[in-house]
Write an enzyme that holds these catalytic residues in place. Structure first.
Site, PDB file in Angstrom:
ATOM      1  N   ASP A   1       0.992  -1.294   0.110  1.00 48.38           N
ATOM      2  CA  ASP A   1      -0.142   0.079   0.066  1.00 48.38           C
ATOM      3  C   ASP A   1       0.830   1.103   0.006  1.00 48.38           C
ATOM      4  O   ASP A   1       2.067   1.219   0.372  1.00 48.38           O
ATOM      5  CB  ASP A   1      -0.966   0.094   1.259  1.00 48.38           C
ATOM      6  CG  ASP A   1      -2.133   0.792   0.922  1.00 48.38           C
ATOM      7  OD1 ASP A   1      -2.302   1.481   0.001  1.00 48.38           O
ATOM      8  OD2 ASP A   1      -3.138   0.630   1.243  1.00 48.38           O
TER       9      ASP A   1
HETATM   10  C1  BGC Z   1      -4.938   3.132  -0.005  1.00 50.34           C
HETATM   11  C2  BGC Z   1      -4.930   2.249  -1.101  1.00 50.34           C
HETATM   12  C3  BGC Z   1      -4.949   2.670  -2.356  1.00 50.34           C
HETATM   13  C4  BGC Z   1      -3.656   3.505  -2.478  1.00 50.34           C
HETATM   14  C5  BGC Z   1      -3.387   4.068  -3.773  1.00 50.34           C
HETATM   15  C6  BGC Z   1      -3.716   4.201  -0.265  1.00 50.34           C
HETATM   16  O1  BGC Z   1      -4.056   4.984   0.527  1.00 50.34           O
HETATM   17  O2  BGC Z   1      -5.018   2.569   1.186  1.00 50.34           O
HETATM   18  O3  BGC Z   1      -6.212   1.238  -1.026  1.00 50.34           O
HETATM   19  O4  BGC Z   1      -5.084   1.751  -3.560  1.00 50.34           O
HETATM   20  O5  BGC Z   1      -3.451   4.544  -1.585  1.00 50.34           O
HETATM   21  O6  BGC Z   1      -4.064   5.277  -4.147  1.00 50.34           O
END
Ligand code: BGC
Length: 737
Positions: free
Chosen positions: A265
């Site tokens: 993530d």
């Molecule tokens: C979120 C993810 C997301 C990623 C990319 C993160 O802050 O937890 O679910 O896919 O950002 O945008």
């Protein structure tokens, strides 16, 4: 490219190039004249870290991505194409209702169609991978990201997970076909259970709870062939998932057989330092690659540290090679070595994005997912002949797509007023706002603080609203949370509608009791007072691009509301977590029985939520026959059929979500009193009846037993079939084993 050619390519790559494949940065970094600002700068990234990055995220548009791809491939030593990823969560520019609402449709087939369309739009705009579905099971509506979940049922979440993955990737999973998007199931695992509902907080889940409740949807996504999986940011039982060999390498890869790409993530690898799991970025990189994380999204760890770690012998190059192999394999499956644009182009984009077919399904899904929570005296549907005052900040709002609809254009959104007028129901309607969504509040948006003051004409607007209410036969109040109050980094302790809106509702209800409240929200709110002030309540969540049109369809009876509660609406936030599939206790409370003390209950509030799982009214009225079983015994490996006849005895055509629940009466572990195990959506005209038949297989009976084995235990089972999780329409059978 053949597998042999791909292997040859991998062998010819330098270590630096290979590490590059494992780095992901935001797309803007690879554009001409890029400068690094904002959160990326905070992460400490520099342009030199991004030069060889194998994938980018967060931007879209065929022209824009084509330019980036061309420029990048030209300078890349092996001309390997970039993977373009982004969060397309519930639609690209045609935004469907939020996933929580899609869960409430109880209709995976329609959701699959919607995701096919989302994939078509996004891939025409140059994207290859979406960070979706989010299959985290949720029980705590204080957590802002419940909007991205499908709800509290492992069975329903699993069906939605399959629908999403197959919608994006196609039934045959052939990613090379234009219009297909690779899925990324997230977050692995336990992110949906942050302690106290506070965002990014750690999660504590017993092995039993993890396997019974949180893993089934993940397993479904993997079996449906999700191309990627994103390990979660947070720690689970004390270990950050990003650094957990047990979770990624053992559980995800070895036990569940996932062979695709794992991607961290956002900045999660770097955050291992803040979590206290790693001393510095070097150790963080080592922990993450050893855990099995293939791509480092937006941290400096892999870009800066991996090469040195391999050269010093601290990390085996084999681990890098394995990760890069998976990444190259994904690129190859997408056909990027043959067509780095994957069929994207401005023409295709223009034809696909927001086309009529997509908008029609988005509109239909608003009705399919809107939950009619209350409808006293059948005040709904409204008659266009009567005077209706539409009041509230959501009457003209285009901010109804939710915080993850990052590619939408607000001007494409149909407002409630527009929906009413264009539907031809507006001859006797009046419209006013009464107040703004937020007042006297500051909310941090994406990098900017949004300040909501008190409008100068506040009193005047309230007066206007009350006047309109007095003059009308009935009122539709369009109220709710602000988009910034749900989604990521948007946990709330007080999950009610903002107080000044409630004040407006009270005042309006005092001058005109015929109030229908339409509730916009990213979560199940505490609606007790809203319900007390209203004759009807319609929960529409964040309904997306066609929100206003779909809601007007429901309000005026063009369509019957089809949504069912997929995450319980608490009676009070103090009950949280409250959900339908909780365990039996030795001291069950019978609310219908005599006063009882030494039982499992609250002294000051009910045990039950305000609106339970599966619940939702329609404009029809459904009568169920008793449950018919094809046999009252089942042998190991066998199955039986459970059926009901459902008749619409009401006066309007409507959808009924016929629900099958199971109760394992005696087992080696305590069992939930009701577990959803099947849904059939019937669309019945007045007077029409149909049969709903469910197959009960041994697989459906399986539980994690006392020894943590997944099996069906011999004994008695109850089957319930009805319109919500409280149904007592049941029959018993014996599983002989
Ligand atoms: C979120 C993810 C997301 C990623 C990319 C993160 O802050 O937890 O679910 O896919 O950002 O945008």
């Amino acid at each position: 490219m053949t597998e042999q050619e791909l292997k040859k390519l991998l062998r010819s790559m330098s270590l630096e190039e290979k590490v590059g494949q494992m780095v992901q940065v935001t797309g803007g970094f690879l554009e001409e004249g890029a400068v690094i600002t904002g959160p990326a700068a905070d992460a400490g990234l520099e342009l030199s870290d991004c030069r060889l990055a194998g994938s980018i995220l967060g931007i879209a548009g065929a022209e824009r991505l084509r330019k980036i791809q061309e420029r990048y491939m030209e300078q890349h030593p092996h001309h390997i194409p970039l993977l373009m990823m982004a969060d397309v969560i519930h639609g690209y520019q045609t935004v469907f209702p939020i996933p929580l609402a899609l869960g409430a449709s109880f209709h995976p087939e329609l959701v699959k169609k919607a995701m096919e369309m989302a994939a078509g739009e996004a891939s025409s705009a140059g994207l290859h991978v979406t960070f979706s579905p989010m299959t985290d099971l949720v029980r705590d509506p204080r957590w802002g990201r419940v909007l991205e979940s499908f709800g509290e049922s492992p069975w329903l979440d699993a069906r939605m997970a399959e629908a999403y993955v197959r919608g994006y990737q196609g039934d045959d999973g052939d990613l090379s076909r234009p219009g297909r998007l690779a899925a990324c199931d997230k977050h692995f695992v336990g992110y949906g259970a942050p302690v106290a509902g506070r965002e990014y907080n750690h999660a504590e889940l017993s092995e039993h709870t993890l396997r019974e409740f949180h893993l089934p949807a993940k397993i479904a996504a993997i079996r449906a062939g999700t191309a990627c999986v994103m390990p979660a940011f947070q720690s689970l039982n004390g270990v950050p998932c990003t650094a957990s060999q047990k979770i990624v390498r053992e559980l995800l890869r070895k036990e569940l057989g996932f062979e695709g790409v794992t991607i961290s993530d956002w900045s999660a690898v770097g955050e291992l330092v803040a979590q206290g799991a790693a001393e510095d970025t070097r150790e963080a990189a080592k922990l993450a690659i050893e855990a099995g994380v293939d791509i480092d999204m937006m941290s400096v760890c892999y870009a800066r540290e991996l090469k040195g770690l391999v050269e010093s012998g601290e990390v085996e190059e084999r681990l890098v090679d394995e990760a890069v192999w998976r990444i190259l394999t994904l690129k190859n499956k997408l056909g990027l070595f043959e067509d780095p644009f994957h069929g994207a182009g401005p023409e295709q984009e223009k034809r696909t994005v927001l086309c009529e077919k997509h908008r029609d399904l988005a509109r239909a899904l608003v009705a399919e997912s809107a939950i009619l929570l209350k409808n006293e005296n059948e005040i709904l549907p409204l008659s266009p002949e009567k005077k209706t005052a539409f009041i509230g900040p959501y009457v003209d709002s285009t901010d109804t797509c939710g915080s993850w609809a990052i590619f939408q254009n607000r001007e494409d959104t149909v407002t409630l007023r527009r929906g009413v007028m264009e539907g031809g129901w507006g001859a006797h309607a009046s419209f006013c706002h009464g107040c703004d969504v937020l007042e006297n509040t500051r909310v941090l948006g994406f990098g900017v603080e949004e300040v909501f003051g008190e409008s100068e004409d506040r009193e005047e607007r309230i007066r206007e609203a009350l006047q309109a209410a007095k003059e009308a036969d009935g009122v539709v109040m369009a109220l709710g949370e602000h988009t910034l109050q749900s989604g990521e980094a948007a946990s709330r302790g007080d999950i009610t509608i903002p107080h000044h809106q409630m004040e407006l509702l009270r005042q309006v209800a005092a001058v005109n009791p015929n109030v229908v409240t339409v509730v916009y929200s990213g979560r199940p709110l505490d609606l007790r007072e809203v319900s007390a002030c209203s004759k009807a309540v319609l929960a529409v969540f964040l309904p997306g691009t066609m929100g206003g049109a779909g809601i007007a369809d429901v309000l005026f009876g063009k369509t019957s509301p089809g949504g069912r509660v997929s995450m319980s609406f608490p009676w009070s936030a103090a009950q949280i977590p409250v959900y339908h599939n909780d365990y039996s206790t030795g001291r069950p409370y019978d609310p219908a029985g005599a006063e009882q003390k030494f039982v499992s209950r609250y002294l000051d509030m009910p045990n039950e939520p305000l609106y339970p799982f599966g619940y939702g009214l329609t404009y029809g009225r459904f009568q169920y026959s008793p449950v018919r079983l094809s046999a009252d015994r089942m042998k190991a490996g066998g199955s039986l059929k459970a059926a009901v006849t459902v008749k619409n005895v009401g006066s309007a055509a409507a959808k009924e979500a016929v629900q099958l629940y199971l109760y394992d009466e005696k087992a080696t572990t305590v069992r939930p009193r009701r577990e959803l195990k099947g849904v059939k959506c019937l669309y019945l005209q007045p007077g029409e009846e149909a049969e709903a038949v469910f197959e009960i297989t041994e697989e459906l009976l399986k539980i994690w037993d006392r020894n943590m084995e997944f099996l069906a235990e011999p004994g008695k089972f109850m089957i319930f079939i009805g319109g919500d999780s409280r149904t007592d329409n049941g029959a018993e059978f014996l599983y002989e084993g």
